[in-house]
Design an enzyme around this catalytic site. Structure first.
Site, PDB file in Angstrom:
ATOM      1  N   CYS A   7     -12.383   9.298  10.345  1.00 16.13           N
ATOM      2  CA  CYS A   7     -13.566  10.197  10.662  1.00 16.13           C
ATOM      3  C   CYS A   7     -14.588   9.463  11.570  1.00 16.13           C
ATOM      4  O   CYS A   7     -14.261   8.475  11.995  1.00 16.13           O
ATOM      5  CB  CYS A   7     -14.190  10.998   9.263  1.00 16.13           C
ATOM      6  SG  CYS A   7     -15.193  10.060   8.329  1.00 16.13           S
ATOM      7  N   CYS A  79     -12.327  15.264  10.025  1.00 17.44           N
ATOM      8  CA  CYS A  79     -13.334  15.915  10.354  1.00 17.44           C
ATOM      9  C   CYS A  79     -13.249  17.332  10.597  1.00 17.44           C
ATOM     10  O   CYS A  79     -11.964  17.747  10.680  1.00 17.44           O
ATOM     11  CB  CYS A  79     -14.048  15.435  11.649  1.00 17.44           C
ATOM     12  SG  CYS A  79     -12.959  14.505  12.475  1.00 17.44           S
ATOM     13  N   CYS A  87     -13.402  15.065  16.460  1.00 14.36           N
ATOM     14  CA  CYS A  87     -12.695  14.145  15.954  1.00 14.36           C
ATOM     15  C   CYS A  87     -12.401  12.710  16.751  1.00 14.36           C
ATOM     16  O   CYS A  87     -11.961  13.009  17.843  1.00 14.36           O
ATOM     17  CB  CYS A  87     -11.403  14.502  15.405  1.00 14.36           C
ATOM     18  SG  CYS A  87     -11.660  15.812  13.859  1.00 14.36           S
TER      19      CYS A  87
END
Length: 159
Positions: A7, A79, A87
């Site tokens: 992430c 994400c 992302c």
């Protein structure tokens, strides 16, 4: 096989994923987590949640994808595209999939409401991890397209 949970900040969702995966995975499967722009700290609620679940966080820290100890075989972005987050795109010859999760660290409200958001995120991660671990990986390793399809399907699962 090494799985990278990726992430942006590597302080909450990817760390929850790494801890949960490593707690449930058999020998030979290992998760790591990283961020494209690591915060440099782990969210205290994420750490507390893992510890309450009996999951060790020893050695975990917020780290950059530039500092990975191994090259991943699979990269899972966590994400939430629904929340308009971008992302990070891991560059390298790996299998990629997306298991979007809303960030519980952005939830506002009472302590109970915030804690419920963390618990919900953990429940989703656990369900997806269990689905991943139930796959016939020895068979799927030889069919990357089928493995990718299975991983993408898992990314839509909700408990």
């Amino acid at each position: 096989m090494n799985i990278l949970f990726l992430c942006t900040g590597n302080s909450c969702r990817s760390v929850l994923s790494e801890g949960t995966f490593n707690h449930l995975a058999p020998a030979g499967l290992r998760a790591i987590s990283a961020g494209s722009q690591p915060t440099g700290w782990l969210h205290p609620r994420a750490v507390a949640l893992l510890q309450r679940k009996g999951i060790s966080t020893d050695g975990y820290y917020s780290k950059s994808w530039d500092d990975l100890p191994v090259t991943p075989d699979i990269v899972v972005t966590v994400c939430s595209s629904a929340a308009g987050e971008t992302c990070p795109a891991y560059l390298g010859p790996v299998l990629r999939t997306h298991w979007g999760l809303d960030d519980p660290s952005h939830v506002t409200g009472t302590d109970d409401e915030i804690e419920a958001a963390f618990e919900r995120t953990y429940a989703i991660i656990r369900a997806r991890t269990e689905a991943f671990l139930a796959l016939p990986l020895a068979e799927l390793r030889h069919d990357q397209a089928k493995l990718k399809a299975e991983l993408d399907r898992i990314g839509t699962l909700l408990p």
